[in-house]
Design a protein around this motif. Structure first.
Motif, PDB file in Angstrom:
ATOM      1  N   ALA A 110      34.612  43.055  54.261  1.00 49.64           N
ATOM      2  CA  ALA A 110      33.664  41.976  54.555  1.00 49.64           C
ATOM      3  C   ALA A 110      34.413  40.923  55.359  1.00 49.64           C
ATOM      4  N   GLY A 111      34.013  40.761  56.625  1.00 45.64           N
ATOM      5  CA  GLY A 111      34.719  39.811  57.482  1.00 45.64           C
ATOM      6  C   GLY A 111      36.148  40.268  57.700  1.00 45.64           C
ATOM      7  N   THR A 112      37.107  39.404  57.369  1.00 51.76           N
ATOM      8  CA  THR A 112      38.517  39.768  57.506  1.00 51.76           C
ATOM      9  C   THR A 112      39.148  40.162  56.175  1.00 51.76           C
ATOM     10  N   VAL A 113      38.331  40.284  55.131  1.00 52.12           N
ATOM     11  CA  VAL A 113      38.853  40.640  53.813  1.00 52.12           C
ATOM     12  C   VAL A 113      38.595  42.117  53.534  1.00 52.12           C
ATOM     13  N   ALA A 114      39.674  42.823  53.219  1.00 58.08           N
ATOM     14  CA  ALA A 114      39.575  44.220  52.805  1.00 58.08           C
ATOM     15  C   ALA A 114      39.726  44.270  51.291  1.00 58.08           C
ATOM     16  N   TYR A 115      38.761  44.910  50.648  1.00 52.44           N
ATOM     17  CA  TYR A 115      38.831  45.140  49.212  1.00 52.44           C
ATOM     18  C   TYR A 115      39.311  46.566  49.026  1.00 52.44           C
ATOM     19  N   VAL A 116      40.312  46.753  48.171  1.00 50.56           N
ATOM     20  CA  VAL A 116      40.876  48.082  47.971  1.00 50.56           C
ATOM     21  C   VAL A 116      40.880  48.434  46.491  1.00 50.56           C
ATOM     22  N   SER A 117      40.570  49.698  46.216  1.00 44.03           N
ATOM     23  CA  SER A 117      40.739  50.191  44.852  1.00 44.03           C
ATOM     24  C   SER A 117      42.127  50.803  44.786  1.00 44.03           C
ATOM     25  N   LEU A 118      42.808  50.510  43.673  1.00 47.98           N
ATOM     26  CA  LEU A 118      44.225  50.859  43.543  1.00 47.98           C
ATOM     27  C   LEU A 118      44.508  51.688  42.300  1.00 47.98           C
ATOM     28  N   GLY A 119      43.633  52.617  41.968  1.00 48.07           N
ATOM     29  CA  GLY A 119      43.892  53.474  40.815  1.00 48.07           C
ATOM     30  C   GLY A 119      44.080  52.676  39.545  1.00 48.07           C
ATOM     31  N   ASP A 120      45.186  52.916  38.855  1.00 45.88           N
ATOM     32  CA  ASP A 120      45.463  52.257  37.575  1.00 45.88           C
ATOM     33  C   ASP A 120      45.661  50.747  37.697  1.00 45.88           C
ATOM     34  N   THR A 121      45.967  50.254  38.896  1.00 42.33           N
ATOM     35  CA  THR A 121      46.224  48.828  39.094  1.00 42.33           C
ATOM     36  C   THR A 121      44.936  48.018  39.194  1.00 42.33           C
ATOM     37  N   GLY A 122      43.794  48.647  39.496  1.00 43.07           N
ATOM     38  CA  GLY A 122      42.521  47.940  39.591  1.00 43.07           C
ATOM     39  C   GLY A 122      42.064  47.779  41.024  1.00 43.07           C
ATOM     40  N   VAL A 123      41.690  46.548  41.388  1.00 41.07           N
ATOM     41  CA  VAL A 123      41.224  46.256  42.745  1.00 41.07           C
ATOM     42  C   VAL A 123      41.965  45.035  43.275  1.00 41.07           C
ATOM     43  N   ALA A 124      42.001  44.929  44.607  1.00 41.30           N
ATOM     44  CA  ALA A 124      42.651  43.788  45.244  1.00 41.30           C
ATOM     45  C   ALA A 124      41.844  43.367  46.457  1.00 41.30           C
TER      46      ALA A 124
END
Length: 188
Positions: free
Chosen positions: A117-131
């Protein structure tokens, strides 16, 4: 080898992906007549503007080659490639046959999926969650915020101020969907 099957009203065309080790496609996106295909340690760009003449015009292997580029998302001429344990790469796709690397974010865990969204990338990181990662300056991406989810964060989808995250338990079975408020990306 892996193949892409392209179809239009004139029939279908098989496009072989013959790069070494590519046996399946994990992620796809389409923009402006080009197909972006992610596989194990691989990104391929297929010129499909004329489906009967579709062909691979660019191939890339992440420098770290440590995990599956399981995801690729194209937004406004910019490609975001989740390269497994090698993080998230961002490309300028002004010329899809010659993508230019804009930046790289080294992730704390395996990048499974990406939503933008815009300049923000949301990533899923397995066991670490999301960022949430800010790519306003792609050469210097910065982590805005993260959230542990208590499961294996896998596919994600963005809907307004909500990030929908599919979870799997430790054995890889279905674990449900978590809805994350991302109205403030610095504090999901």
């Amino acid at each position: 080898p892996a193949v892409l099957l392209l179809a239009d009203e004139g029939g279908s065309v098989v496009v072989p992906i013959e790069s070494s080790g590519v046996t399946e496609i994990y992620g796809l996106d389409v923009a402006d007549g080009y197909v972006y295909a992610a596989s194990h340690n691989y990104l391929g760009v297929v010129d499909a503007r004329v489906p009967a003449d579709a062909r691979v015009v660019f191939e890339w292997v992440p420098p770290g080659s440590t995990g599956n580029p399981a995801s690729v998302v194209v937004v406004d001429g910019v490609g975001y490639v989740g390269a497994g344990w090698d993080g998230l790469y961002v490309f300028d796709l002004a010329d899809p046959a010659r993508p230019a690397l804009l930046g790289h974010w080294v992730s704390p865990d395996w990048v499974i999926d990406v939503a933008v969204a815009g300049t923000v990338a949301y990533v899923s990181l397995g066991d670490t969650g999301v960022a949430a990662v800010d790519f306003a300056d792609p050469a210097s991406p910065r982590l805005l915020g993260s959230l542990e989810l208590g499961g294996f964060a896998s596919p994600i989808a963005l809907g307004g101020d909500r990030l929908f995250v599919g979870l799997a338990d430790g054995a890889g079975t279905a674990g449900g969907v978590v809805v994350v408020d991302v109205s403030d990306p610095g504090s999901p």
